[in-house]
Design a protein around this motif. Structure first.
Motif, mmCIF file in Angstrom:
data_model
loop_
_atom_site.group_PDB
_atom_site.id
_atom_site.type_symbol
_atom_site.label_atom_id
_atom_site.label_comp_id
_atom_site.label_asym_id
_atom_site.label_seq_id
_atom_site.Cartn_x
_atom_site.Cartn_y
_atom_site.Cartn_z
ATOM 1 N N PRO A 131 -32.390 -20.565 -14.627
ATOM 2 C CA PRO A 131 -31.906 -21.673 -15.462
ATOM 3 C C PRO A 131 -30.831 -22.499 -14.744
ATOM 4 C CG PRO A 131 -30.820 -19.639 -16.100
ATOM 5 C CD PRO A 131 -31.827 -19.266 -15.027
ATOM 6 N N ILE A 132 -30.622 -23.692 -15.264
ATOM 7 C CA ILE A 132 -29.509 -24.528 -14.804
ATOM 8 C C ILE A 132 -28.279 -24.145 -15.628
ATOM 9 C CG2 ILE A 132 -28.617 -26.897 -14.694
ATOM 10 C CD1 ILE A 132 -30.881 -26.539 -12.748
ATOM 11 N N TYR A 181 -29.543 -24.662 -19.426
ATOM 12 C CA TYR A 181 -30.762 -25.456 -19.609
ATOM 13 C C TYR A 181 -31.902 -24.805 -18.832
ATOM 14 C CZ TYR A 181 -27.261 -29.087 -20.667
ATOM 15 O OH TYR A 181 -26.197 -29.797 -21.171
ATOM 16 N N GLN A 195 -28.311 -23.753 -10.082
ATOM 17 C CA GLN A 195 -29.508 -23.128 -10.612
ATOM 18 C C GLN A 195 -29.343 -21.647 -10.339
ATOM 19 O OE1 GLN A 195 -33.368 -24.534 -9.313
ATOM 20 N NE2 GLN A 195 -34.381 -23.470 -11.005
ATOM 21 N N ILE A 254 -35.509 -25.576 -16.801
ATOM 22 C CA ILE A 254 -36.317 -26.633 -16.203
ATOM 23 C C ILE A 254 -37.740 -26.507 -16.725
ATOM 24 C CG2 ILE A 254 -37.256 -27.583 -14.057
ATOM 25 C CD1 ILE A 254 -34.796 -26.549 -12.618
ATOM 26 N N ASN A 275 -39.716 -25.869 -8.768
ATOM 27 C CA ASN A 275 -38.900 -27.079 -8.851
ATOM 28 C C ASN A 275 -39.671 -28.288 -8.322
ATOM 29 O OD1 ASN A 275 -36.730 -25.795 -9.974
ATOM 30 N ND2 ASN A 275 -35.548 -25.641 -8.097
ATOM 31 N N ILE A 279 -35.176 -31.011 -18.388
ATOM 32 C CA ILE A 279 -34.589 -29.727 -18.761
ATOM 33 C C ILE A 279 -34.461 -29.664 -20.276
ATOM 34 C CG2 ILE A 279 -33.407 -29.354 -16.562
ATOM 35 C CD1 ILE A 279 -30.854 -30.431 -17.803
#
Lengths: 89, 153
Positions: B113-114, B94, B125, B96, A55, B60
């Motif tokens: 994933p989101i 979605y 997440q 990332i 991230n 995303i």
């Protein structure tokens, strides 16, 4: 932090419904069995650290992201556009 | 309301469009409010922009354009976090993206994933338990990248 010693076959109870047992020990490798309700998320710490690191990487360079995204939008790869089938080889 | 962002400048958003991540996202746990902004119409790409932190933005993408076989299973307890009453199929998923200097080497995080419940805009997440997924899958096959590189960009 609580530190305690266990032998193979022995276990530890955490709370009301989590049991952690020592399944096997081979050198510095310890196999651990965990009995817990499905609602308890269990994963190796590296997994969470990996996601944190990714991230950070993904949001790290906003200029590069902007430029890359523009190219990505216009990019028409030859042949098969999609990526892998999601499997790790 | 108007929010300030590094990537998109000042943008006006409707507070109704704010997506809430009760637990934040890993590495940015303290930021819980985002907006999802499509790159443009019909694009599979979106910005996931923090409402609170101008320089926190992720790209995303819809998974199935790049990974048609992508599948995740979400435990019932996790669905409760998102307050899903109906079908899990209604959730928006979605991936990332990490876009490196050479954009053709862009990777997607299939492992985590989101997941958004569009009805109440609760999101997280989600860490899948599927061992075949990692945080860095190339979104383009290597042969198609090579072909494009030969074309000279």
């Amino acid at each position: 932090m609580l530190v305690l010693s266990r032998k193979i076959g022995e276990s530890i109870i955490v709370g009301d419904n989590i049991e952690i047992s020592i399944v096997d020990i081979q050198g510095d490798n310890i196999r651990i069995g965990i009995d817990a309700p499905k609602s308890i998320k269990i994963f190796r710490k590296e997994v969470y650290e990996d996601i944190q690191a990714e991230n950070k990487r993904a949001s790290g360079d906003l200029d590069q992201m902007k430029t890359g995204l523009q190219k990505l939008k216009e990019f028409k790869p030859m042949g098969n556009q999609r990526g892998g089938d999601g499997h790790v080889d | 309301m108007i929010i300030n962002t590094n990537v998109l400048g000042e943008i006006e958003i409707d507070s109704k469009d704010i997506v809430h991540f009760p637990k934040g996202i890993p590495a940015f746990e303290e930021y819980k409010q985002y907006v999802i902004i499509p790159l443009d119409e019909k694009s599979p790409f979106y910005y996931l922009q923090s409402v609170q932190k101008p320089d926190l933005c992720l790209i995303i993408a819809q998974p199935f354009v790049f990974f048609p076989d992508y599948e995740i299973e979400i435990a019932d307890d996790e669905l409760q976090i998102l307050d899903v009453n109906g079908e899990a199929a209604d959730l928006a998923i979605y991936l990332i993206l990490t876009i490196p200097e050479d954009f053709r080497l862009t990777t997607a995080n299939l492992l985590a994933p989101i997941v958004v419940n569009p009805k109440n805009r609760q999101a997280m997440q989600y860490v899948t338990v599927n061992v075949k997924y990692s945080t860095r899958h190339p979104i383009f096959r290597s042969e198609s990248m090579a072909a494009a590189a030969k074309e000279g960009d």
